[in-house]
Design a protein around this motif. Structure first.
Motif, PDB file in Angstrom:
ATOM      1  N   ASN A 292      -8.007   0.392 -11.724  1.00 49.00           N
ATOM      2  CA  ASN A 292      -7.621   0.375 -11.140  1.00 49.00           C
ATOM      3  C   ASN A 292      -5.571  -0.464 -10.677  1.00 49.00           C
ATOM      4  O   ASN A 292      -5.311   0.456 -10.215  1.00 49.00           O
ATOM      5  N   ASN A 296      -2.632   1.929  -9.306  1.00 45.99           N
ATOM      6  CA  ASN A 296      -1.525   1.218  -8.022  1.00 45.99           C
ATOM      7  C   ASN A 296      -0.096   0.910  -8.359  1.00 45.99           C
ATOM      8  O   ASN A 296       1.051   0.853  -7.600  1.00 45.99           O
ATOM      9  N   LYS A 299       1.463   4.402  -9.082  1.00 45.58           N
ATOM     10  CA  LYS A 299       1.608   4.663  -8.058  1.00 45.58           C
ATOM     11  C   LYS A 299       2.706   4.510  -6.476  1.00 45.58           C
ATOM     12  O   LYS A 299       3.770   4.825  -6.491  1.00 45.58           O
ATOM     13  N   ASP A 324       5.017  -5.001 -12.242  1.00 43.87           N
ATOM     14  CA  ASP A 324       5.613  -3.467 -12.128  1.00 43.87           C
ATOM     15  C   ASP A 324       6.941  -3.619 -11.599  1.00 43.87           C
ATOM     16  O   ASP A 324       7.598  -4.928 -10.789  1.00 43.87           O
ATOM     17  N   GLN A 342      -8.239  -1.892   2.880  1.00 46.12           N
ATOM     18  CA  GLN A 342      -6.329  -2.733   3.541  1.00 46.12           C
ATOM     19  C   GLN A 342      -5.369  -1.224   2.366  1.00 46.12           C
ATOM     20  O   GLN A 342      -5.988  -1.790   1.339  1.00 46.12           O
ATOM     21  N   GLN A 343      -4.881  -0.698   3.294  1.00 42.94           N
ATOM     22  CA  GLN A 343      -3.813   0.167   3.035  1.00 42.94           C
ATOM     23  C   GLN A 343      -2.813  -0.609   3.470  1.00 42.94           C
ATOM     24  O   GLN A 343      -2.345   0.005   4.836  1.00 42.94           O
ATOM     25  N   GLY A 355      -5.333   6.486  -1.273  1.00 39.35           N
ATOM     26  CA  GLY A 355      -6.299   6.145  -2.229  1.00 39.35           C
ATOM     27  C   GLY A 355      -7.452   5.633  -0.568  1.00 39.35           C
ATOM     28  O   GLY A 355      -6.761   6.454   0.142  1.00 39.35           O
ATOM     29  N   THR A 356      -8.058   4.209  -1.060  1.00 38.52           N
ATOM     30  CA  THR A 356      -9.748   4.251  -0.413  1.00 38.52           C
ATOM     31  C   THR A 356      -9.544   3.125   0.606  1.00 38.52           C
ATOM     32  O   THR A 356      -9.769   3.316   0.807  1.00 38.52           O
ATOM     33  N   GLY A 357      -8.547   2.481  -0.395  1.00 43.52           N
ATOM     34  CA  GLY A 357      -8.489   1.173   0.375  1.00 43.52           C
ATOM     35  C   GLY A 357      -9.399  -0.243   0.114  1.00 43.52           C
ATOM     36  O   GLY A 357      -9.561  -1.267   0.306  1.00 43.52           O
ATOM     37  N   GLY A 359     -10.079  -0.122  -3.274  1.00 43.55           N
ATOM     38  CA  GLY A 359     -10.071  -0.790  -4.759  1.00 43.55           C
ATOM     39  C   GLY A 359      -9.868  -2.197  -5.391  1.00 43.55           C
ATOM     40  O   GLY A 359     -10.376  -2.846  -5.919  1.00 43.55           O
ATOM     41  N   LEU A 360      -8.653  -3.093  -4.572  1.00 43.87           N
ATOM     42  CA  LEU A 360      -9.263  -4.409  -4.809  1.00 43.87           C
ATOM     43  C   LEU A 360      -9.749  -5.120  -4.597  1.00 43.87           C
ATOM     44  O   LEU A 360      -9.505  -5.977  -4.924  1.00 43.87           O
ATOM     45  N   SER A 384       6.013  -6.028  -7.911  1.00 45.27           N
ATOM     46  CA  SER A 384       4.543  -6.706  -8.048  1.00 45.27           C
ATOM     47  C   SER A 384       3.534  -7.481  -9.239  1.00 45.27           C
ATOM     48  O   SER A 384       3.841  -6.714 -10.770  1.00 45.27           O
TER      49      SER A 384
HETATM   50  P1  ADP Z   1      -6.716   2.245  -2.858  1.00 48.15           P
HETATM   51  O1  ADP Z   1      -7.420   2.814  -3.411  1.00 48.15           O
HETATM   52  O2  ADP Z   1      -5.623   2.575  -1.633  1.00 48.15           O
HETATM   53  O3  ADP Z   1      -4.508   2.022  -3.528  1.00 48.15           O
HETATM   54  P2  ADP Z   1      -5.999  -0.771  -2.810  1.00 48.15           P
HETATM   55  O4  ADP Z   1      -7.316  -1.380  -2.935  1.00 48.15           O
HETATM   56  O5  ADP Z   1      -5.934  -0.400  -4.489  1.00 48.15           O
HETATM   57  O6  ADP Z   1      -6.634   0.727  -2.566  1.00 48.15           O
HETATM   58  O7  ADP Z   1      -4.798  -0.874  -3.110  1.00 48.15           O
HETATM   59  C1  ADP Z   1      -4.531  -1.548  -1.392  1.00 48.15           C
HETATM   60  C2  ADP Z   1      -2.910  -1.771  -0.974  1.00 48.15           C
HETATM   61  O8  ADP Z   1      -2.132  -2.534  -1.606  1.00 48.15           O
HETATM   62  C3  ADP Z   1      -2.656  -0.402  -1.330  1.00 48.15           C
HETATM   63  O9  ADP Z   1      -2.999   0.614  -0.838  1.00 48.15           O
HETATM   64  C4  ADP Z   1      -1.350  -0.368  -1.733  1.00 48.15           C
HETATM   65  O10 ADP Z   1      -0.544  -0.942  -0.205  1.00 48.15           O
HETATM   66  C5  ADP Z   1      -0.865  -2.223  -2.147  1.00 48.15           C
HETATM   67  N1  ADP Z   1      -0.880  -2.152  -3.940  1.00 48.15           N
HETATM   68  C6  ADP Z   1      -1.602  -2.346  -3.831  1.00 48.15           C
HETATM   69  N2  ADP Z   1      -1.452  -2.709  -5.298  1.00 48.15           N
HETATM   70  C7  ADP Z   1       0.158  -1.949  -4.949  1.00 48.15           C
HETATM   71  C8  ADP Z   1       1.093  -2.571  -6.256  1.00 48.15           C
HETATM   72  N3  ADP Z   1       1.013  -2.282  -7.432  1.00 48.15           N
HETATM   73  N4  ADP Z   1       3.069  -2.212  -5.011  1.00 48.15           N
HETATM   74  C9  ADP Z   1       2.788  -2.193  -4.095  1.00 48.15           C
HETATM   75  N5  ADP Z   1       1.430  -2.412  -3.523  1.00 48.15           N
HETATM   76  C10 ADP Z   1       0.650  -2.413  -3.725  1.00 48.15           C
END
Ligand code: ADP
Length: 667
Positions: A292, A296, A299, A324, A342-343, A355-357, A359-360, A384
């Motif tokens: 994940n 990310n 992405k 990254d 959260q996206q 994504g689904t928002g 993952g994290l 980040s």
């Molecule tokens: P998703 O499955 O939508 O990626 P996540 O929970 O993994 O959901 O991530 C939520 C949000 O956090 C992402 O939509 C993005 O806006 C932000 N995000 C996550 N990782 C990064 C990253 N490495 N750099 C910039 N933004 C990030």
């Protein structure tokens, strides 16, 4: 504002007393009604309200106490004061019991009248305080009652919410499960069409089918995430913890992520020191978190960017971080990152699938289920860093968990399960001699070797303890099998030359085994058996006999060696030592060469001729210039000696060598 005067009913048959009392009270602003008999008094009380009743104890028709009792029946809670003459105190006390507020004893000169207004005021004040207290008490009860009512309501609402939440979880779970099959079917058939099994496909159709596949994949991810989340939130997610080595896991993750990174020309760097300890974790879940974080990072990083995956050992944790050079996250969005769905707005995923928002949010909960924590740091436009830390494993916990699971599995399969404990005897002495760093290195090396020797299938585990013991968990191995494996471990390590503090050593090991269900039925029994057997081998201290005619030398050696954990016997000369050896056995003899009655050579000779002592290893202590050319014993074996003056450390190291070699030879 005009104050209403205090109204007093005076029940007094003595006219003179009545007049005087009324006068004294009216002078102080009281309003006074007087009556002469008890009945008259009761009649007035019935018709009027008085602030205070002053009742004489002796009345012509009724006793004052009886009047008081009746007043309290007619007007409960009213204020009455009993007035008695000398000798009537007993009646006054009784009146107090019946609810009089106070009593007053008349003095013959009527001097009590001076105090009467004060007493009345004080009694009324008391009464008011009592009223207020009762009022407060009532209010308090009322509040408590209301609170309890609210509580009941809240509990009901909470139950309702729980039910709704459960309903939602069940619903999501049911729908997600139901979606999986049709999705798999769509994907399968799209694949069949793309593969032209159902007939030729045009490029345009192929392109559209690609879109279908990408969307079904996304839907699968959403469904999986939703299922994960509901499972975690319902507390139904069970971790399958095993000892995971970061190296292997990270390599595996990188293998699957590399193509994605390469497609965007992103450099994927890794820092992973070889000594990072293993973590006790659910490998699939930790892999999921890493995937994940890295996906990310890919992405949200532009073409040509860099991603750095780092694993490092912290004092109490193992930390994984993914940095990254991507878009970064605004400071106000950082706290929201790990919340569900959260996206972040404006976070543009370059070419990646949406994504689904979740993952994290899932990653955070998974890390926390492992007892760890996750955090993010970022700077908009710069990149980040997401890092999570897992607690270092506690060998005891791992051991117990592995035993529990091993027995459970063996029970289920009606099979067997063994543990083998491998230990370095006298490990503490080795540690004192070469220091903790060297011995730690030795343990790690041994651990790797043993792993190589036993690793045959999943479930075989090697756990390292700091005290020089290792436990090997052998899934599905019976008693004979475990003994064979233990022997193999012993034999193979014996052939290995270990280097410790610049010295080359052989390390003879001791091993014990215990098997479920042949020897033990529970975890505790397995542990007890192996510990008991190990202790038999290990617990005795190494016993050294020092033979030297100089008392000072004997004492010095005794002190130094006892300090290092040896048991020390001393003898002042050869004959005495030989006598002693008939009664006591020793593991090693330190022998002075030059002694008055029987010199070292003679002693050695006698020792080697006696079958009971001929195996005992000897280190001969010589001074520079002593003749060493005489043959010692009959066999041409090389003998061990150390030259005086020596450093204590040299002697200890020599003793170790000799003891180890001796043990190795007798295995
Ligand atoms: P998703 O499955 O939508 O990626 P996540 O929970 O993994 O959901 O991530 C939520 C949000 O956090 C992402 O939509 C993005 O806006 C932000 N995000 C996550 N990782 C990064 C990253 N490495 N750099 C910039 N933004 C990030």
């Amino acid at each position: 504002m005009e104050k209403t005067p205090i109204s007093v009913l005076l029940v007094e048959d003595n006219e003179g007393h009545a007049v005087l009392t009324k006068g004294a009270l009216e002078q102080e602003g009281f309003k006074v009604d007087v009556c002469r008999t008890g009945r008259d008094g009761l009649d007035r009380v019935f018709r009027n309200d008085y602030h205070v009743h002053l009742i004489d104890v002796r009345l012509p028709d009724l006793p004052g106490v009886e009047v008081l009792r009746r007043i309290n029946t007619i007007k409960p809670g009213s204020v009455s004061i009993i007035v008695s003459g000398h000798g009537d105190e007993a009646a006054a006390v009784e009146a107090m019991k019946l609810g009089a507020y106070d009593y007053l004893v008349k003095s013959p000169q009527m001097s009590h009248l001076a105090a009467l207004p004060l007493i009345i005021r004080e009694v009324l004040e008391r009464r008011q305080l009592k009223d207020e207290r009762e009022q407060l008490q009532t209010e308090l009860w009322e509040h408590a009652r209301l609170l309890e009512e609210r509580n009941v309501e809240l509990r009901r609402a909470n139950e309702e919410l729980k039910k709704l939440d459960q309903l939602k979880s069940d619903f999501v779970s049911m729908v997600s499960h139901e979606l999986r099959t049709p999705m798999a079917t769509i994907k399968e058939f799209a694949g069949i069409i793309v593969d032209e099994i159902a007939g030729p496909v045009t490029n345009e159709q192929r392109e559209y089918l690609g879109v279908v596949k990408a969307n079904v994949d996304r839907l699968s991810r959403i469904v999986n995430d939703l299922l994960d989340m509901t499972k975690i939130e319902a507390g139904r997610l069970m971790l399958n913890k095993v000892l995971v080595e970061p190296q292997a896991m990270v390599e595996h993750v990188l293998q699957s992520m590399r193509p994605l990174a390469e497609a965007k020309a992103i450099t994927l760097e890794v820092s992973l020191p070889p000594a990072v300890p293993s973590v006790f974790a659910d490998e699939d879940k930790i892999t999921q978190i890493l995937v994940n974080l890295i996906s990310n990072a890919i992405k949200f990083t532009e073409k040509g960017g860099r991603i750095h995956l780092k694993v490092s050992e912290q004092p109490a944790e193992v930390e994984f971080s993914v940095a990254d050079t991507g878009t970064g996250i605004a400071p106000q969005d950082l706290p929201k990152l790990f919340e569900k769905f959260q996206q972040i707005e404006g976070g543009s995923a370059e070419g990646g699938a949406k994504g689904t928002g979740l993952g994290l949010a899932i990653s955070k909960r998974l890390v926390e289920l492992h007892g760890g924590h996750i955090r993010a740091a970022s700077e908009l436009g710069k990149g980040s860093v997401f890092s999570f830390a897992l607690p270092k494993h506690d060998p005891d916990e791992v051991f117990r968990e592995c035993l529990r699971r091993g027995i459970e599995q063996a029970k289920r399969k009606q099979g067997c399960f063994s543990i083998s404990v491998v230990a370095i005897p006298n490990f503490q002495q080795l540690k004192a001699l070469y220091g903790p760093e060297e011995t730690n290195r030795l343990l790690k090396q041994l651990e790797l070797m043993i792993k190589e020797m036993v690793r045959r299938r999943q479930g075989d585990i090697v756990i390292r303890w700091q005290q020089g013991e290792m436990v090997v968990i052998l899934a599905e191995v019976d008693q004979t099998g475990s003994k064979v494996i233990a022997e193999r471990i012993k034999r193979l390590t014996m052939r290995h030359a270990f280097v410790l503090g610049g010295q080359t050593l052989t390390i003879p090991l001791v091993t014990t085994t215990a098997t479920y269900p042949d020897e033990a039925l529970t975890e505790d029994e397995l542990i007890q058996i192996t510990e008991g057997r190990l202790r038999q081998v290990e617990c005795r201290k190494t016993r050294v006999l020092v033979v030297d005619d100089e008392r000072k030398v004997r004492e010095l050696l005794r002190e130094a060696l006892e300090h290092r954990g040896y048991e020390v016997l001393t003898s002042a000369g050869g004959p005495e030592a030989l006598e002693r050896l008939k009664r006591e056995s020793v593991d090693l003899i330190l022998l002075d060469l030059v002694m008055p009655v029987m010199d070292g050579y003679e002693f050695y000779h006698a020792l080697k001729e006696d079958p009971r002592t001929k195996e005992v290893p000897v280190i001969i202590v010589t001074a520079k210039g002593d003749r060493k050319d005489r043959r010692i014993g009959l066999e041409p074996e090389p003998y061990n000696y150390i030259v005086k003056p020596f450093q204590l450390e040299d002697l200890l190291s020599k003793m170790h060598d000799v003891l180890f070699q001796h043990r190795a030879a007798s295995l």
